[in-house]
Design a protein around this motif. Structure first.
Motif, PDB file in Angstrom:
ATOM      1  N   GLY A  58      46.797  51.135  27.453  1.00 45.13           N
ATOM      2  CA  GLY A  58      47.004  50.232  28.775  1.00 45.13           C
ATOM      3  C   GLY A  58      46.049  49.169  28.737  1.00 45.13           C
ATOM      4  N   PHE A  59      45.312  49.002  29.923  1.00 42.70           N
ATOM      5  CA  PHE A  59      44.487  48.054  30.209  1.00 42.70           C
ATOM      6  C   PHE A  59      43.125  48.575  30.719  1.00 42.70           C
ATOM      7  CE2 PHE A  59      48.075  45.722  29.321  1.00 42.70           C
ATOM      8  CZ  PHE A  59      47.765  44.598  28.702  1.00 42.70           C
ATOM      9  N   LEU A  60      42.117  47.981  30.722  1.00 46.20           N
ATOM     10  CA  LEU A  60      40.692  48.266  31.117  1.00 46.20           C
ATOM     11  C   LEU A  60      40.115  46.967  31.731  1.00 46.20           C
ATOM     12  CD1 LEU A  60      38.383  50.867  31.337  1.00 46.20           C
ATOM     13  CD2 LEU A  60      37.396  49.385  29.416  1.00 46.20           C
ATOM     14  N   VAL A  61      39.837  47.165  33.142  1.00 46.14           N
ATOM     15  CA  VAL A  61      39.089  46.103  33.767  1.00 46.14           C
ATOM     16  C   VAL A  61      37.697  46.543  34.226  1.00 46.14           C
ATOM     17  CG1 VAL A  61      39.448  44.534  35.793  1.00 46.14           C
ATOM     18  CG2 VAL A  61      41.426  45.407  34.909  1.00 46.14           C
ATOM     19  N   GLY A  62      36.931  45.661  34.057  1.00 42.85           N
ATOM     20  CA  GLY A  62      35.321  46.040  34.216  1.00 42.85           C
ATOM     21  C   GLY A  62      34.660  44.948  35.286  1.00 42.85           C
ATOM     22  N   ILE A  63      34.041  45.556  36.292  1.00 40.91           N
ATOM     23  CA  ILE A  63      33.657  44.461  37.263  1.00 40.91           C
ATOM     24  C   ILE A  63      31.908  44.675  37.233  1.00 40.91           C
ATOM     25  CG2 ILE A  63      33.266  43.987  39.904  1.00 40.91           C
ATOM     26  CD1 ILE A  63      36.163  46.273  38.912  1.00 40.91           C
ATOM     27  N   SER A  64      31.294  43.760  37.140  1.00 41.80           N
ATOM     28  CA  SER A  64      29.908  43.840  36.928  1.00 41.80           C
ATOM     29  C   SER A  64      29.240  43.985  38.217  1.00 41.80           C
ATOM     30  CB  SER A  64      29.379  42.423  36.231  1.00 41.80           C
ATOM     31  OG  SER A  64      27.811  42.584  36.102  1.00 41.80           O
ATOM     32  N   MET A  65      28.364  45.176  38.286  1.00 42.08           N
ATOM     33  CA  MET A  65      27.740  45.463  39.517  1.00 42.08           C
ATOM     34  C   MET A  65      26.303  44.938  39.667  1.00 42.08           C
ATOM     35  SD  MET A  65      30.405  47.029  40.914  1.00 42.08           S
ATOM     36  CE  MET A  65      29.564  48.371  42.181  1.00 42.08           C
ATOM     37  N   ALA A  66      25.905  44.325  38.402  1.00 40.21           N
ATOM     38  CA  ALA A  66      24.515  43.720  38.565  1.00 40.21           C
ATOM     39  C   ALA A  66      24.613  42.346  37.978  1.00 40.21           C
ATOM     40  CB  ALA A  66      23.381  44.737  37.928  1.00 40.21           C
ATOM     41  N   PRO A  67      23.577  41.735  37.999  1.00 43.11           N
ATOM     42  CA  PRO A  67      23.393  40.415  37.568  1.00 43.11           C
ATOM     43  C   PRO A  67      22.826  40.248  36.021  1.00 43.11           C
ATOM     44  CG  PRO A  67      21.460  40.611  38.723  1.00 43.11           C
ATOM     45  CD  PRO A  67      22.469  41.771  38.927  1.00 43.11           C
ATOM     46  N   GLN A  68      22.900  39.347  35.286  1.00 38.48           N
ATOM     47  CA  GLN A  68      22.165  39.049  33.972  1.00 38.48           C
ATOM     48  C   GLN A  68      22.426  39.851  32.634  1.00 38.48           C
ATOM     49  OE1 GLN A  68      18.240  38.751  35.240  1.00 38.48           O
ATOM     50  NE2 GLN A  68      18.422  36.434  35.651  1.00 38.48           N
ATOM     51  N   HIS A  69      24.070  39.972  32.705  1.00 44.74           N
ATOM     52  CA  HIS A  69      24.289  40.834  31.362  1.00 44.74           C
ATOM     53  C   HIS A  69      24.824  39.833  30.549  1.00 44.74           C
ATOM     54  CE1 HIS A  69      26.172  43.699  28.776  1.00 44.74           C
ATOM     55  NE2 HIS A  69      27.313  43.322  29.327  1.00 44.74           N
ATOM     56  N   ARG A  92      40.428  44.090  29.199  1.00 42.87           N
ATOM     57  CA  ARG A  92      40.687  44.644  27.938  1.00 42.87           C
ATOM     58  C   ARG A  92      42.149  45.254  27.665  1.00 42.87           C
ATOM     59  NH1 ARG A  92      35.813  48.398  26.386  1.00 42.87           N
ATOM     60  NH2 ARG A  92      37.311  49.079  25.027  1.00 42.87           N
ATOM     61  N   ASP A  93      42.876  44.892  26.427  1.00 39.12           N
ATOM     62  CA  ASP A  93      44.285  45.227  26.270  1.00 39.12           C
ATOM     63  C   ASP A  93      43.858  46.275  25.195  1.00 39.12           C
ATOM     64  OD1 ASP A  93      46.550  45.983  25.480  1.00 39.12           O
ATOM     65  OD2 ASP A  93      47.168  43.860  25.319  1.00 39.12           O
ATOM     66  N   PHE A  94      43.974  47.738  25.693  1.00 36.79           N
ATOM     67  CA  PHE A  94      43.806  48.655  24.542  1.00 36.79           C
ATOM     68  C   PHE A  94      44.369  48.624  23.495  1.00 36.79           C
ATOM     69  CE2 PHE A  94      41.758  51.057  28.221  1.00 36.79           C
ATOM     70  CZ  PHE A  94      40.796  51.270  27.908  1.00 36.79           C
ATOM     71  N   SER A  95      45.454  47.834  23.352  1.00 35.18           N
ATOM     72  CA  SER A  95      46.279  47.885  22.131  1.00 35.18           C
ATOM     73  C   SER A  95      45.800  46.962  20.951  1.00 35.18           C
ATOM     74  CB  SER A  95      47.591  46.932  22.490  1.00 35.18           C
ATOM     75  OG  SER A  95      47.573  45.732  22.716  1.00 35.18           O
ATOM     76  N   GLU A  96      44.477  46.171  21.628  1.00 35.85           N
ATOM     77  CA  GLU A  96      43.921  45.161  20.646  1.00 35.85           C
ATOM     78  C   GLU A  96      42.511  46.058  20.387  1.00 35.85           C
ATOM     79  OE1 GLU A  96      43.472  41.647  22.281  1.00 35.85           O
ATOM     80  OE2 GLU A  96      45.244  41.223  22.420  1.00 35.85           O
ATOM     81  N   GLU A  97      42.041  46.094  19.283  1.00 38.09           N
ATOM     82  CA  GLU A  97      40.618  46.554  18.678  1.00 38.09           C
ATOM     83  C   GLU A  97      39.630  45.833  19.489  1.00 38.09           C
ATOM     84  OE1 GLU A  97      38.098  47.741  14.773  1.00 38.09           O
ATOM     85  OE2 GLU A  97      39.075  45.841  14.887  1.00 38.09           O
ATOM     86  N   LEU A 113      44.112  51.008  33.606  1.00 36.96           N
ATOM     87  CA  LEU A 113      45.512  51.209  34.098  1.00 36.96           C
ATOM     88  C   LEU A 113      46.403  51.596  32.942  1.00 36.96           C
ATOM     89  CD1 LEU A 113      43.802  48.393  35.206  1.00 36.96           C
ATOM     90  CD2 LEU A 113      45.789  48.024  36.600  1.00 36.96           C
ATOM     91  N   PRO A 114      46.910  52.688  33.193  1.00 35.07           N
ATOM     92  CA  PRO A 114      47.865  52.883  31.880  1.00 35.07           C
ATOM     93  C   PRO A 114      49.191  52.213  31.832  1.00 35.07           C
ATOM     94  CG  PRO A 114      48.257  54.433  33.920  1.00 35.07           C
ATOM     95  CD  PRO A 114      47.054  53.551  34.299  1.00 35.07           C
ATOM     96  N   LEU A 115      49.894  52.158  30.880  1.00 38.07           N
ATOM     97  CA  LEU A 115      51.074  51.198  30.615  1.00 38.07           C
ATOM     98  C   LEU A 115      52.206  51.845  31.540  1.00 38.07           C
ATOM     99  CD1 LEU A 115      51.207  50.938  26.707  1.00 38.07           C
ATOM    100  CD2 LEU A 115      50.746  49.345  28.230  1.00 38.07           C
ATOM    101  N   GLY A 134      51.713  43.334  31.797  1.00 37.80           N
ATOM    102  CA  GLY A 134      50.033  43.397  31.427  1.00 37.80           C
ATOM    103  C   GLY A 134      49.322  42.444  32.128  1.00 37.80           C
ATOM    104  N   LEU A 135      48.151  42.284  31.871  1.00 40.57           N
ATOM    105  CA  LEU A 135      47.082  41.543  32.328  1.00 40.57           C
ATOM    106  C   LEU A 135      46.739  40.265  31.229  1.00 40.57           C
ATOM    107  CD1 LEU A 135      44.968  43.907  34.169  1.00 40.57           C
ATOM    108  CD2 LEU A 135      47.116  42.665  35.025  1.00 40.57           C
TER     109      LEU A 135
END
Length: 302
Positions: A58-69, A92-97, A113-115, A134-135
């Motif tokens: 499916g898809f992965l969503v990441g939220i940065s909890m800290a600055p300067q990455h 991120r779409d898990f179907s893509e490397e 988030l699963p398909l 998808g996203l």
């Protein structure tokens, strides 16, 4: 440009999201009814790498909890560099490397988030007549709504409780609905107020009360009412003035008031009788609902 480590070497020392297990200073995971949540943190300054091969997760969503990455994301042999401030997100779409060099410390709250969830998403979130599947791919984009929801979810990952499923489900639905609208092209639901029928409201309340310690899921109740999870949450709050989790806590406080007034049970015993995790949890929730501590409320009744 960063040199590439052989993929077999990265995979051998990586977790399910492709993060280096050697570098992680914090790794938390919480499974909701429909979504998986993670907290991943690296404190050191050394370079770490991420790699996940294509899959149907499916898809992965990441939220940065800290600055300067900062990270460099590879497509083939080419890399693009991205900066993340606090509240910046990526999808991120898990179907893509996915291959990336992570430069320096980071702290991300992530949601998978699963398909299957996209396949069963509510009709009210369709993009016109097209079902959202998808996203869109975004990297380093600020999203204040997701940042706020991630901060609300973080304590549940840090200290999972037996009664946390209901709360986690509610946040998961809120996050998923926001993602579909902002990054999936789904339209906002009608502004018309929706309410539960009397039968559905009573059935939902019955299920909440029958399932001790909140271990009933939002999708489970929504299916019983023959509606989507997002529609059910809107209708329940419009009908009761509370989210399901809030409503259940209010009912427990009302039961606790009876014990405080009519019995000599200790606060710890009342906490147990009313399905709170412990006395500390009972005192905190009671104070939030009643505006005073259980002990002070008991004394005021005498």
């Amino acid at each position: 440009m960063s040199s590439l480590t052989p993929l077999s070497s990265i995979a051998a020392r990586s977790d399910s999201l492709g993060c280096s297990t050697r570098s992680l200073g914090q790794s938390q995971e919480l499974q909701g009814s429909e979504f998986s949540f993670y907290r991943k943190r690296v404190d050191g300054q050394e370079l770490s790498q991420v790699h996940t091969p294509p899959s149907d997760r499916g898809f992965l969503v990441g939220i940065s909890m800290a600055p300067q990455h900062r990270r460099s994301i590879f497509r083939g042999s080419q890399a693009a560099r991205f900066d993340f401030g606090a509240g910046a997100v990526y999808t991120r779409d898990f179907s893509e490397e996915y291959r990336a060099d992570l430069q320096g410390p980071f702290d991300f709250l992530l949601m998978e988030l699963p398909l299957s969830w996209f396949h069963t998403a509510s009709d009210e979130l369709r993009a016109g007549q097209r079902r959202v599947t998808g996203l869109a791919t975004v990297t380093g984009q600020s999203d204040l709504i997701l940042a706020h929801l991630a901060c609300a979810l973080a304590p549940a990952l840090a200290q999972p409780r037996p009664d946390s499923l209901l709360f986690v489900d509610q946040l998961g639905v809120a996050i998923g609905t926001h993602l579909l609208r902002r990054y999936g092209g789904a339209s906002a639901p009608s502004s018309q107020t929706v309410r539960l029928s009397r039968l559905h409201e009573e059935r939902a309340k019955q299920m909440l009360l029958q399932k001790g310690r909140g271990n009933v899921s939002i999708p489970e109740i929504a299916r019983e009412c023959n509606m989507s999870a997002s529609y059910f949450l809107r209708a329940f709050k419009a009908s009761t003035g509370h989210t399901p989790h809030q409503w259940l806590l209010v009912q427990r406080v009302e039961t606790a008031r009876h014990y405080l007034r009519q019995t000599e049970l200790s606060l710890a015993e009342i906490a147990l009788a009313c399905d709170f995790c412990d006395q500390s949890h009972f005192s905190r929730v009671f104070t939030q609902v009643a505006g005073t501590t259980p002990g002070a409320w008991r004394r005021s009744q005498r």
